[in-house]
Each structure stands twice: as structure tokens, then as C-alpha cells.
Design a protein around this motif. Structure first.
Motif, PDB file in Angstrom:
ATOM      1  N   ILE A  93      -0.152  17.826  14.860  1.00  0.00           N
ATOM      2  CA  ILE A  93      -1.014  18.546  13.931  1.00  0.00           C
ATOM      3  C   ILE A  93      -2.352  17.810  13.876  1.00  0.00           C
ATOM      4  O   ILE A  93      -2.408  16.600  13.652  1.00  0.00           O
ATOM      5  CB  ILE A  93      -0.380  18.636  12.533  1.00  0.00           C
ATOM      6  N   VAL A  94      -3.427  18.552  14.101  1.00  0.00           N
ATOM      7  CA  VAL A  94      -4.783  18.024  13.990  1.00  0.00           C
ATOM      8  C   VAL A  94      -5.388  18.631  12.723  1.00  0.00           C
ATOM      9  O   VAL A  94      -5.660  19.822  12.668  1.00  0.00           O
ATOM     10  CB  VAL A  94      -5.640  18.357  15.220  1.00  0.00           C
ATOM     11  N   ARG A  95      -5.569  17.793  11.721  1.00  0.00           N
ATOM     12  CA  ARG A  95      -6.042  18.234  10.403  1.00  0.00           C
ATOM     13  C   ARG A  95      -7.466  17.747  10.165  1.00  0.00           C
ATOM     14  O   ARG A  95      -7.752  16.572  10.320  1.00  0.00           O
ATOM     15  CB  ARG A  95      -5.100  17.669   9.334  1.00  0.00           C
ATOM     16  N   GLU A  96      -8.355  18.650   9.783  1.00  0.00           N
ATOM     17  CA  GLU A  96      -9.695  18.253   9.385  1.00  0.00           C
ATOM     18  C   GLU A  96      -9.581  17.455   8.093  1.00  0.00           C
ATOM     19  O   GLU A  96      -8.860  17.839   7.184  1.00  0.00           O
ATOM     20  CB  GLU A  96     -10.585  19.474   9.179  1.00  0.00           C
ATOM     21  N   LEU A  97     -10.312  16.336   7.979  1.00  0.00           N
ATOM     22  CA  LEU A  97      -9.975  15.375   6.935  1.00  0.00           C
ATOM     23  C   LEU A  97     -11.077  15.085   5.922  1.00  0.00           C
ATOM     24  O   LEU A  97     -10.790  14.514   4.868  1.00  0.00           O
ATOM     25  CB  LEU A  97      -9.558  14.059   7.600  1.00  0.00           C
ATOM     26  N   THR A  98     -12.297  15.477   6.193  1.00  0.00           N
ATOM     27  CA  THR A  98     -13.376  15.016   5.309  1.00  0.00           C
ATOM     28  C   THR A  98     -14.179  16.149   4.682  1.00  0.00           C
ATOM     29  O   THR A  98     -15.274  15.928   4.162  1.00  0.00           O
ATOM     30  CB  THR A  98     -14.340  14.087   6.072  1.00  0.00           C
ATOM     31  N   SER A  99     -13.644  17.364   4.721  1.00  0.00           N
ATOM     32  CA  SER A  99     -14.356  18.474   4.106  1.00  0.00           C
ATOM     33  C   SER A  99     -13.338  19.435   3.493  1.00  0.00           C
ATOM     34  O   SER A  99     -12.242  19.037   3.137  1.00  0.00           O
ATOM     35  CB  SER A  99     -15.249  19.174   5.145  1.00  0.00           C
TER      36      SER A  99
ATOM     37  N   TYR B 166     -11.492  24.509 -11.287  1.00  0.00           N
ATOM     38  CA  TYR B 166     -11.931  25.135 -10.045  1.00  0.00           C
ATOM     39  C   TYR B 166     -12.420  24.081  -9.057  1.00  0.00           C
ATOM     40  O   TYR B 166     -12.778  22.972  -9.425  1.00  0.00           O
ATOM     41  CB  TYR B 166     -13.062  26.134 -10.323  1.00  0.00           C
ATOM     42  N   GLU B 167     -12.368  24.430  -7.785  1.00  0.00           N
ATOM     43  CA  GLU B 167     -12.970  23.651  -6.718  1.00  0.00           C
ATOM     44  C   GLU B 167     -13.416  24.627  -5.635  1.00  0.00           C
ATOM     45  O   GLU B 167     -13.036  25.791  -5.646  1.00  0.00           O
ATOM     46  CB  GLU B 167     -12.010  22.610  -6.128  1.00  0.00           C
ATOM     47  N   THR B 168     -14.198  24.149  -4.700  1.00  0.00           N
ATOM     48  CA  THR B 168     -14.808  25.009  -3.699  1.00  0.00           C
ATOM     49  C   THR B 168     -14.299  24.657  -2.314  1.00  0.00           C
ATOM     50  O   THR B 168     -14.354  23.499  -1.905  1.00  0.00           O
ATOM     51  CB  THR B 168     -16.345  24.871  -3.734  1.00  0.00           C
ATOM     52  N   SER B 169     -13.814  25.660  -1.590  1.00  0.00           N
ATOM     53  CA  SER B 169     -13.434  25.454  -0.196  1.00  0.00           C
ATOM     54  C   SER B 169     -14.655  25.757   0.665  1.00  0.00           C
ATOM     55  O   SER B 169     -15.104  26.904   0.757  1.00  0.00           O
ATOM     56  CB  SER B 169     -12.265  26.360   0.193  1.00  0.00           C
TER      57      SER B 169
ATOM     58  N   ALA C 156      -5.718  22.709  11.805  1.00  0.00           N
ATOM     59  CA  ALA C 156      -5.806  23.247  10.444  1.00  0.00           C
ATOM     60  C   ALA C 156      -6.871  22.513   9.643  1.00  0.00           C
ATOM     61  O   ALA C 156      -7.227  21.372   9.939  1.00  0.00           O
ATOM     62  CB  ALA C 156      -4.455  23.148   9.738  1.00  0.00           C
ATOM     63  N   GLY C 157      -7.346  23.175   8.605  1.00  0.00           N
ATOM     64  CA  GLY C 157      -8.264  22.553   7.670  1.00  0.00           C
ATOM     65  C   GLY C 157      -7.558  21.549   6.789  1.00  0.00           C
ATOM     66  O   GLY C 157      -6.342  21.336   6.889  1.00  0.00           O
ATOM     67  N   ASN C 158      -8.301  20.961   5.875  1.00  0.00           N
ATOM     68  CA  ASN C 158      -7.798  19.841   5.094  1.00  0.00           C
ATOM     69  C   ASN C 158      -6.579  20.205   4.247  1.00  0.00           C
ATOM     70  O   ASN C 158      -5.549  19.523   4.296  1.00  0.00           O
ATOM     71  CB  ASN C 158      -8.929  19.321   4.202  1.00  0.00           C
TER      72      ASN C 158
END
Length: 351
Positions: free
Chosen positions: A128-134, A155-158, A239-241
Motif C-alpha cells: 500500500i502506497v499512502r500519501e502522507l503529508t496532505s 469539521y476539517e478539509t480534505s 490511496a490518499g492519507n
């Protein structure tokens, strides 16, 4: 040229498992120097912050960083910016290690330790390659507020930029070229604008730079289902974070125990990688010698391979863990009775 690893044992079982990884390092590459510093709750107790500026500078000056775990009930009620987990997020952001590699490999000796049937899990080997800083973990605005009607809400923003998606997708494509040549990109493009953008950018990058790689797409919930139904269909999952975090923990449990799975977090060439077990700080068993050190030892194996250019030493470590398991070495999470140190002893004996 001398090489160094910064050790960040952290909290809970972190110091126990890192100790065993260092013992292994001293056998396979005793010329690599180490120094230790604090992160997470341990840093809060000493410095008042989960990651000090000095520790971040030590990390940037090292060739690799080996981290144990952070967190625990002692700090659960702290303000968000003073929680141990923020130290980990700040470390990842400070090093700009944007690509998190989480392999899920089932050692032959542990096939029957999985909750899945042997025929479903035997031979599993995916990355699994996961984006880690955003993504949603870092996006702004975020907060907890009260609206005009007196109703509280959180709330938070993707949020993802095109360069952030492209650089992690390139890592996934490159890794796939050295494996089975397939990447499955995961998002929720059916309900999330950031997911739709993710699919658009990954598809365009594949068309431009994806020679030798077959690209497919899945919604994150469908991927979660397929990981349990037929995990061996996957080669590399991108995948994303947020979704990468969830799916990688699910994949870890397919292999029999989360105590077996390492991870690597990589940035651009020349920056130190961050290596850590997938498991948490497990405060319920901390200090009892019950933790499985294999994930920490295998995180060292990844550091030797990906940041230090010591493939021969990495191969020896990977083989030794497998041989120890074949000989029946098991900690409690694997159905055995070995202590943390005894499991380390077994790996070193195999070395």
C-alpha cells in the motif's frame, strides 16, 4: 562514508520494540551509528511539546529515522496541538516524507494465524502506497465551533493539489514496475470532490508516465471489502492519507498480527526516510515484555533497504525473521509465549 539512524522510541511499547531492532542492527551493520531523542508523550513530559525543534533537526541530519510508537491515556485530554500524535504528524511534515509504504506480506509460518482461510491468505504480498503529508489530516480550515443557533460542530478539509497527487502516484508506479506491474488507485470519487480530482490526476499521469503499469480504480469501501474477500488480487494499492491509513491497518491484520507489519515513509531522494511499525503504543501491555518486536525489526529492514543502501543486510534480516517464525518463535499476539526480548533472541539466533 558513515551512516546514522536517529532512534525515536516514543511511548508505550515503543522503547521495548526499538531496543530489539537496535540489537539486530548491531549484528547486521554495526558500523551504522545511532543516537536517540524524544517524540510524542515522552517529549511532552520533558520539553512541553510533542516534537522539539532540536529533535526535528536531528532527524533531518540523519540518514534514516526509526520510530517506535506514540500516544497513551496519560495525554488523551491534552489540547490537540499538545497530543503525542501531533509529534508524529509534525515529524512527517517536517521531513516531507510524502509516500508511506506499507507492505502486507504473509510469512508462510503465519498463514494459519490469519483470521482468513488459508487459501485466501497464503502467498499474500501486496504494497500500500499512502500519501502522507496532505489530505484531510492536514487540510485547512478545520476546527470545532458553535453556530448561531448554539449547535456545536466539528469539521476539517480534505484538500489535495495536483503536484501532491502526482508525486505519490509516481512512487506507486515505480514500485509496481519492480513487482507485478499493477496499481489500484483508491478514493471516493462518487461523493467527494477531492476524490474525483484524485482519480482525474492519477489517470492523466498514468497516460503520460505509466508505461509498464496497469492502472485500475476502486472506491475505498469496495477496496476494503475486496481486501477481505480476495486480497491476493492486489499488487500495489495507491490511496490518499485517510483511506490509506484505514486500508493499511486492515491489510496488516490479514497477515495474522499487526505486530508483524513495518512501514516506510519516503520523500525526495536525499532526504532521510522515516520507518515505524504499523502498530500503536499499546499502553495496556507496555513494560510487560509482551510486545511483538518483529514490526520494529522489519522497519529496520526497510530502512536498511530504502534509505541506507544495505540490501544485503536487509535480506539477512528478512530471512532471519522468517526462519525464527519457521522454528516456532511466537509472541503472545501470534499465539505463543515468548517475551519481547526472547523474540529478539530468536531473530538474532537465526542471523
Amino acid at each position: 562514508m558513515s551512516q546514522s539512524i536517529l532512534l525515536l522510541p516514543g511511548d508505550g511499547i515503543g522503547p521495548e520494540v526499538i531496543e530489539q531492532a537496535v540489537r539486530v542492527l548491531n549484528v547486521v551493520a554495526d558500523d551504522i551509528t545511532t543516537q536517540s531523542s524524544l517524540v510524542g508523550g515522552a517529549s511532552i513530559d520533558t520539553h512541553g511539546v510533542p516534537l522539539s525543534d532540536d529533535t526535528l533537526e536531528l532527524a533531518k541530519a540523519s540518514d534514516a529515522v526509526l520510530l517506535g510508537a506514540v500516544g497513551g491515556p496519560k495525554w488523551v485530554d491534552a489540547a490537540r496541538h499538545l497530543r503525542p500524535e501531533m509529534g508524529l504528524l509534525q515529524l512527517r511534515k517536517g521531513l516531507d516524507v510524502f509516500a508511506n509504504l506499507r507492505p502486507a506480506y504473509c510469512f508462510p509460518a503465519l498463514v494459519d494465524a490469519s483470521s482468513l482461510k488459508r487459501e485466501v491468505i497464503e502467498g499474500l504480498d501486496l504494497m500500500i502506497v499512502r500519501e502522507l503529508t496532505s489530505g484531510v489530516y492536514f487540510g485547512e480550515p478545520r476546527g470545532i465551533e458553535t453556530n448561531a443557533d448554539g449547535v456545536r460542530f466539528g469539521y476539517e478539509t480534505s484538500r489535495y493539489t495536483q503536484p501532491e497527487i502526482e508525486r505519490v502516484a509516481r512512487v506507486a508506479f515505480e514500485i509496481a514496475r519492480g513487482r507485478g506491474g499493477e496499481v489500484c488507485s483508491v478514493e471516493k470519487s462518487n461523493v467527494m470532490e477531492s476524490g474525483l480530482f484524485w482519480r482525474e490526476i492519477v489517470t492523466a499521469l498514468h497516460a503520460a508516465e505509466g508505461d509498464g503499469v496497469k492502472l485500475s480504480h476502486l472506491y475505498a469501501d469496495a477496496c476494503a471489502m475486496e481486501l477481505v474477500r480476495a486480497p491476493k488480487q492486489f499488487d500495489v494499492i495507491l490511496a490518499g492519507n485517510l483511506f490509506g491509513d484505514v486500508l493499511s491497518d486492515e491489510a496488516a491484520m490479514l497477515t495474522g498480527s499487526i505486530g508483524m507489519l513495518p512501514s516506510a515513509s519516503l520523500g525526495i531522494d536525499g532526504t532521510p526516510g522515516l520507518y515505524e511499525p504499523v502498530h500503536g503504543s499499546a499502553p495496556d501491555i507496555a513494560g510487560q515484555g509482551l510486545a511483538n518486536p518483529c514490526a520494529a525489526i522489519l522497519s529496520l529492514e526497510m530502512a536498511l533497504r530504502w534509505s541506507l543502501g544495505r540490501a544485503d543486510a536487509a535480506d539477512r534480516v528478512l530471512k532471519a525473521v522468517g526462519e525464527a517464525l519457521n522454528a516456532g518463535a511466537r509472541t503472545r499476539d501470534l499465539g505463543g509465549s515468548l517475551s519481547t526480548q526472547e523474540m529478539g533472541d530468536a531473530v538474532i539466533a537465526a542471523l
